[in-house]
Scaffold this active site. Sequence first.
Site, PDB file in Angstrom:
ATOM      1  N   SER A 199       0.840  -1.189   0.000  1.00 43.73           N
ATOM      2  CA  SER A 199       0.000   0.000   0.000  1.00 43.73           C
ATOM      3  C   SER A 199       0.881   1.247   0.000  1.00 43.73           C
ATOM      4  O   SER A 199       1.750   1.367  -0.862  1.00 43.73           O
ATOM      5  CB  SER A 199      -0.970  -0.041   1.187  1.00 43.73           C
ATOM      6  OG  SER A 199      -2.027   0.878   0.986  1.00 43.73           O
TER       7      SER A 199
ATOM      8  N   HIS B  30      -6.580  -6.731   1.249  1.00 44.24           N
ATOM      9  CA  HIS B  30      -5.527  -5.762   0.976  1.00 44.24           C
ATOM     10  C   HIS B  30      -4.278  -6.130   1.786  1.00 44.24           C
ATOM     11  O   HIS B  30      -4.357  -6.360   2.995  1.00 44.24           O
ATOM     12  CB  HIS B  30      -6.027  -4.360   1.357  1.00 44.24           C
ATOM     13  CG  HIS B  30      -5.098  -3.249   0.980  1.00 44.24           C
ATOM     14  ND1 HIS B  30      -4.384  -3.227  -0.195  1.00 44.24           N
ATOM     15  CD2 HIS B  30      -4.770  -2.093   1.644  1.00 44.24           C
ATOM     16  CE1 HIS B  30      -3.676  -2.117  -0.246  1.00 44.24           C
ATOM     17  NE2 HIS B  30      -3.882  -1.429   0.853  1.00 44.24           N
TER      18      HIS B  30
END
Length: 423
Positions: free
Chosen positions: A227, A362
């Site tokens: 991320s 994620h």
Amino acid sequence: MIKLKKSGILAIATLAIAPAFAQKTIPLVYDKEFTGSAYPAPAFPTVGEASDLKTLPDPFEFSNSTKQVKKFKDWEKRRSEIIRELYHYEVGLKPMVDRENIEATLENNTLTVKVTVNGETLTLTSKINYPEGDGPFPLMIGASGISLPQNLLKERNIATMNFNMNQVMAHQQKRGKEPINKIYPELEENGAYAMWPWGISRLIDGLEIVGEASRIDMKHIGVTGCSYAGKMALWSGAFDERIALTIAQEPGGGGAAAWRVSELVDPFRGTQGVEKLGRTDNHWFKESMWDWKDENVTKLPYDHHELCALVCPRALLVLGNTDFEWLVDEAGYVSSVAALEVWKKFGIGDRMGYSIQGGHGHCQLPKSQYADVEAFLDKFLLGKEADTEVRHVDQKIKDNMEKFGMTVEQFIPWATDLSLTKD
């Protein structure tokens, strides 16, 4: 659409002769942070001066010129231009540090690095987690942590350490008031993606200073993150040529994704939108980057396929996740395909790969991507033979691009060979 087929390039370990270059003549890693630092910076056109370009800029064309990179030795200069453009337009200068201004010690497996500039000292600390044995060990640096499954590293006897980013700059920096600003007060405009990579480079300096006592194999250092930290890993690998392997996990906009493509994808995302230029976190970049948002994106003299290409000739693996639309992996896909052309030009296409898959959380690597990561670890941190021609993209991305009326080819008309991959 692109016709997919397996590349004919052989593994690095075979030292085969590529179409134009002998792989054995192209280094896998360097012993300098920035080999092209002596080249002058190119001119930097303003928004009003810059030409409008709908396609991704040709990474082989020198700035302010029509001259092209013809040989691998030309890449060092071209690479220096791209770095200076990223400094100028996006993140600010990543300062170099004289070795005489750095002290490093290793005690109880904790590396301490003290950097003194302008009479002020900044201290970095990071614990090294060693495998059993004497080493030297390959090392994976976590850009604010490692999201990859730890067993993939442990079973390969890869040492790990984490960069403590807050020792340099907070996630939401207060400009001019961060630890880094004590030694560089003049760089308060800088974004985090100049200064966090600076910190990772100083840890590598520290390992070099400690020397054999570090028990780290300095030719086999990797960096990874996910991320915002995936962006951090990519920027760090792009800016420091002592990093042999960069694994950027789900880096999204501001990472691998091309700004131009993200801008075109954004209208199809409705109210959710994507992380495009002008909608990413301005703490991470120079505030002046916002001058290039919206309709001005196509005037940028570069794009993020060139950020990815800065890792060349070293190794890069980009990991995507189609389940999170803000990551705009359509743009990550186009950018990865475009960047791969640089490695391919020099006959080392097996040093760059991308794997964009959904069906997982994620920053939670699914088992379907384990083999991709393992191959890159094996070849570029362990020196083993492995198939690193990783070219995986979910059909969802291809279907979305068709629905949006986009093709890869429209963005990279300068590419000479789009017979890319196995799927």
